[in-house]
Design a protein around this motif. Structure first.
Motif, PDB file in Angstrom:
ATOM      1  N   SER A  76       0.847  -1.199   0.000  1.00  0.00           N
ATOM      2  CA  SER A  76       0.000   0.000   0.000  1.00  0.00           C
ATOM      3  C   SER A  76       0.877   1.241   0.000  1.00  0.00           C
ATOM      4  O   SER A  76       1.885   1.314   0.713  1.00  0.00           O
ATOM      5  CB  SER A  76      -0.899   0.015   1.240  1.00  0.00           C
ATOM      6  OG  SER A  76      -1.495   1.280   1.412  1.00  0.00           O
ATOM      7  N   ASP A  78      -0.586   4.154   0.735  1.00  0.00           N
ATOM      8  CA  ASP A  78      -1.355   5.092   1.548  1.00  0.00           C
ATOM      9  C   ASP A  78      -1.211   4.781   3.037  1.00  0.00           C
ATOM     10  O   ASP A  78      -2.160   4.950   3.812  1.00  0.00           O
ATOM     11  CB  ASP A  78      -2.840   5.049   1.152  1.00  0.00           C
ATOM     12  CG  ASP A  78      -3.058   5.451  -0.292  1.00  0.00           C
ATOM     13  OD1 ASP A  78      -2.221   6.192  -0.827  1.00  0.00           O
ATOM     14  OD2 ASP A  78      -4.057   5.010  -0.892  1.00  0.00           O
ATOM     15  N   MET A 160     -11.198  -2.776  -4.650  1.00  0.00           N
ATOM     16  CA  MET A 160      -9.936  -2.767  -5.387  1.00  0.00           C
ATOM     17  C   MET A 160      -9.782  -4.031  -6.229  1.00  0.00           C
ATOM     18  O   MET A 160      -9.399  -3.977  -7.392  1.00  0.00           O
ATOM     19  CB  MET A 160      -8.757  -2.662  -4.423  1.00  0.00           C
ATOM     20  CG  MET A 160      -7.412  -2.717  -5.138  1.00  0.00           C
ATOM     21  SD  MET A 160      -6.104  -3.435  -4.156  1.00  0.00           S
ATOM     22  CE  MET A 160      -4.873  -3.710  -5.431  1.00  0.00           C
ATOM     23  N   ASN A 212      -8.526   5.040  -8.388  1.00  0.00           N
ATOM     24  CA  ASN A 212      -8.012   4.751  -7.047  1.00  0.00           C
ATOM     25  C   ASN A 212      -8.924   5.282  -5.962  1.00  0.00           C
ATOM     26  O   ASN A 212      -9.157   4.621  -4.938  1.00  0.00           O
ATOM     27  CB  ASN A 212      -6.612   5.351  -6.888  1.00  0.00           C
ATOM     28  CG  ASN A 212      -5.578   4.629  -7.727  1.00  0.00           C
ATOM     29  OD1 ASN A 212      -5.877   3.626  -8.370  1.00  0.00           O
ATOM     30  ND2 ASN A 212      -4.365   5.137  -7.754  1.00  0.00           N
ATOM     31  N   LEU A 213      -9.461   6.492  -6.171  1.00  0.00           N
ATOM     32  CA  LEU A 213     -10.364   7.076  -5.178  1.00  0.00           C
ATOM     33  C   LEU A 213     -11.715   6.366  -5.159  1.00  0.00           C
ATOM     34  O   LEU A 213     -12.309   6.176  -4.097  1.00  0.00           O
ATOM     35  CB  LEU A 213     -10.566   8.570  -5.476  1.00  0.00           C
ATOM     36  CG  LEU A 213      -9.354   9.481  -5.286  1.00  0.00           C
ATOM     37  CD1 LEU A 213      -9.647  10.877  -5.790  1.00  0.00           C
ATOM     38  CD2 LEU A 213      -8.927   9.519  -3.818  1.00  0.00           C
ATOM     39  N   SER A 214     -12.201   5.976  -6.323  1.00  0.00           N
ATOM     40  CA  SER A 214     -13.529   5.380  -6.417  1.00  0.00           C
ATOM     41  C   SER A 214     -13.575   3.929  -5.985  1.00  0.00           C
ATOM     42  O   SER A 214     -14.598   3.454  -5.499  1.00  0.00           O
ATOM     43  CB  SER A 214     -14.048   5.496  -7.860  1.00  0.00           C
ATOM     44  OG  SER A 214     -14.064   6.839  -8.298  1.00  0.00           O
ATOM     45  N   TYR A 215     -12.465   3.206  -6.167  1.00  0.00           N
ATOM     46  CA  TYR A 215     -12.425   1.774  -5.846  1.00  0.00           C
ATOM     47  C   TYR A 215     -11.506   1.460  -4.665  1.00  0.00           C
ATOM     48  O   TYR A 215     -11.135   0.312  -4.463  1.00  0.00           O
ATOM     49  CB  TYR A 215     -11.990   0.973  -7.077  1.00  0.00           C
ATOM     50  CG  TYR A 215     -13.040   0.931  -8.157  1.00  0.00           C
ATOM     51  CD1 TYR A 215     -13.990  -0.090  -8.198  1.00  0.00           C
ATOM     52  CD2 TYR A 215     -13.103   1.920  -9.129  1.00  0.00           C
ATOM     53  CE1 TYR A 215     -14.966  -0.117  -9.174  1.00  0.00           C
ATOM     54  CE2 TYR A 215     -14.078   1.901 -10.118  1.00  0.00           C
ATOM     55  CZ  TYR A 215     -15.006   0.884 -10.137  1.00  0.00           C
ATOM     56  OH  TYR A 215     -15.970   0.870 -11.113  1.00  0.00           O
ATOM     57  N   ASP A 216     -11.145   2.491  -3.900  1.00  0.00           N
ATOM     58  CA  ASP A 216     -10.345   2.309  -2.687  1.00  0.00           C
ATOM     59  C   ASP A 216      -9.044   1.555  -2.971  1.00  0.00           C
ATOM     60  O   ASP A 216      -8.639   0.678  -2.210  1.00  0.00           O
ATOM     61  CB  ASP A 216     -11.159   1.574  -1.615  1.00  0.00           C
ATOM     62  CG  ASP A 216     -10.506   1.665  -0.243  1.00  0.00           C
ATOM     63  OD1 ASP A 216      -9.809   2.667   0.010  1.00  0.00           O
ATOM     64  OD2 ASP A 216     -10.655   0.733   0.560  1.00  0.00           O
ATOM     65  N   PRO A 218      -5.192   1.327  -2.863  1.00  0.00           N
ATOM     66  CA  PRO A 218      -4.263   1.997  -1.942  1.00  0.00           C
ATOM     67  C   PRO A 218      -3.019   2.601  -2.598  1.00  0.00           C
ATOM     68  O   PRO A 218      -1.904   2.394  -2.147  1.00  0.00           O
ATOM     69  CB  PRO A 218      -3.893   0.864  -0.969  1.00  0.00           C
ATOM     70  CG  PRO A 218      -4.004  -0.374  -1.776  1.00  0.00           C
ATOM     71  CD  PRO A 218      -5.145  -0.145  -2.729  1.00  0.00           C
ATOM     72  N   LYS A 220      -3.633   5.969  -3.670  1.00  0.00           N
ATOM     73  CA  LYS A 220      -4.325   7.238  -3.882  1.00  0.00           C
ATOM     74  C   LYS A 220      -3.362   8.420  -3.831  1.00  0.00           C
ATOM     75  O   LYS A 220      -3.424   9.325  -4.678  1.00  0.00           O
ATOM     76  CB  LYS A 220      -5.416   7.412  -2.825  1.00  0.00           C
ATOM     77  CG  LYS A 220      -6.451   6.293  -2.779  1.00  0.00           C
ATOM     78  CD  LYS A 220      -7.441   6.532  -1.654  1.00  0.00           C
ATOM     79  CE  LYS A 220      -8.273   5.290  -1.371  1.00  0.00           C
ATOM     80  NZ  LYS A 220      -7.454   4.186  -0.801  1.00  0.00           N
TER      81      LYS A 220
END
Length: 433
Positions: A76, A78, A160, A212-216, A218, A220
């Motif tokens: 990840s 993030d 994701m 990345n923001l819409s489907y979480d 990691p 982002k």
């Protein structure tokens, strides 16, 4: 064409904004880290990385408090450490901007310094455009869904993984995405096509950011950073874009990416550095991904148990049968074997749990009729060893110990068919599917 005023004084807001973005983007691009690609330099950079880690950790303890114990970036991007690093860079940029504005308040413009910043930002974007683009051209970033994923109920997948499978399902779409990203890189490293490259980069990386923001997914922070760098470069040409797209007038000549090198050694050095970048970012990426492609598509090691989905017909623990109807979270419901990777529908944490399935790596020995499993493929020790026999082509019997329990399992191979694995495509569709 309307001539540009290269050395014209900048308004105060632009001077302040440039100072902030110069510091922030320098920290983000991290020119020193790029030297790690040079053989032998990586060890020297360990001091730089140690200092960065100390600065992030210390500033988090004193000011940010993202988490008490920071987790370093891993799979990840993030993690708490990454967020603390972002806050630290923004604070350094803000404080540095204030000090710079006080001590250099008489400066009229930063035309030449802006050229170098934009040059670094262009090549920064180009490097990652090549990196991700070439990987996708070989269709290696998002693999086609495997048997384990196909057998997982849609509702059990995280967003994701759903997005990864969506892109991985279509090799054509993935390769197309890779070609677009690679084209962005090619346009960015040429000054004459840099504006078009930045336009495309803003679109490509904004799309990645929204995925990345819409489907979480990691990554982002990094996706937002690439989009931000693209927008920064576009902002440098705001007046030209305004003339062309809004006023429908001839745009001023681009001068942001052009600089006259008066000294011969600089001109030669520019060519050498550019060639080195192309070798590193393009040719080395192609070579490495080609090797990875060959490894990925090589014939798998021979396994003596057939790939497929197996129902667990009998599941006995310490000589006590546990029927499927009995609510037991450790009971095996079905088992999937696929080229050395296995998974079981069970909540048993002895296996690596993902999407309500227990994953493991396995190997077989035909001469000894042994089936060995371990939690991760990289583990050095096997977690369990079973004896096996195959009474017929569809049945496997296993017996052995898992933890301290004696297991006896009878597996029945099914002919389960997944429509998604057919890669369907129809030019003519008489009805919706």
């Amino acid at each position: 064409m309307t001539p540009t005023k290269t050395n014209a004084p900048w308004p105060i807001w632009r001077l302040i904004a440039f100072r902030f973005f110069f510091i922030y983007l320098t920290l983000q691009i991290a020119p020193l880290a790029w030297l790690g690609e040079i053989p032998g330099v990586g060890k020297l950079l360990s001091f730089y990385y140690s200092f960065v880690d100390w600065a992030v950790t210390t500033s988090n303890k004193l000011f940010f408090h993202v988490r008490e114990v920071l987790v370093q970036p891993n799979g990840s991007g993030d993690t708490s450490w990454a967020w603390a690093q972002l806050w630290a860079m923004l604070c350094v940029a803000f404080i540095g901007c204030l000090l710079w504005s006080v001590f250099d308040r008489k400066r009229a413009s930063y035309t030449h310094l802006n050229y170098w910043l934009c040059l670094a930002a262009r090549y920064y974007l180009a490097f990652f455009a090549f990196s991700y683009g070439i990987l996708k051209i070989f269709a290696l970033q998002m693999p086609f869904p495997n048997l384990h994923q196909l057998a997982t109920p849609l509702g059990d997948l995280l967003p994701m993984r759903l997005s990864w499978m969506f892109i991985g399902y279509s090799k054509t779409y993935q390769v197309f995405s890779g070609i677009m990203e690679t084209l962005v890189g090619l346009l960015l490293i040429n000054r004459r096509t840099a504006t078009l490259g930045i336009f495309m980069a803003a679109g490509v990386f904004a799309n990645v950011m929204m995925l990345n923001l819409s489907y979480d997914i990691p990554v982002k922070l990094f996706a937002m950073e690439l989009t931000f760098v693209s927008l920064f470069l576009l902002a440098n040409e705001a007046s030209r874009l305004y003339y062309f797209f809004v006023l429908n007038k001839p745009a001023p000549v681009a001068d942001t990416y052009h600089f006259k090198y008066t000294q011969k050694w600089i001109r030669i050095g520019r060519i050498v550095v550019k060639c080195a970048f192309i070798i590193l970012a393009v040719f080395m990426q192609i070579i490495n991904n080609w090797q990875y492609y060959q490894e990925t598509n090589a014939a798998p090691a021979k396994q003596h148990l057939k790939n497929g989905v197996y129902e667990v017909a009998t599941y006995s623990v310490n000589k006590k049968d546990i029927p499927l109807s009995v609510p037991d979270t450790l009971r095996w419901h079905d088992l999937i074997l696929e080229n050395g990777a296995g998974s079981i529908k069970t909540a048993d944490t002895a296996f690596r749990q993902r999407y309500k399935r227990g994953y493991f790596a396995y190997a077989t020995d035909e001469t000894k009729h042994v089936f060995k499993i371990k939690k991760l493929a990289d583990d050095s020790l096997w977690m369990a060893t079973f004896r096996y026999e195959q009474p017929d082509s569809t049945t496997i019997k296993l017996w052995g110990k898992l933890r301290n329990d004696s297991l006896y399992v009878v597996l029945k191979r099914t002919n389960r068919h997944f429509q998604l694995a057919e890669r369907q495509f129809h030019w003519l569709s008489e009805r919706n599917r």
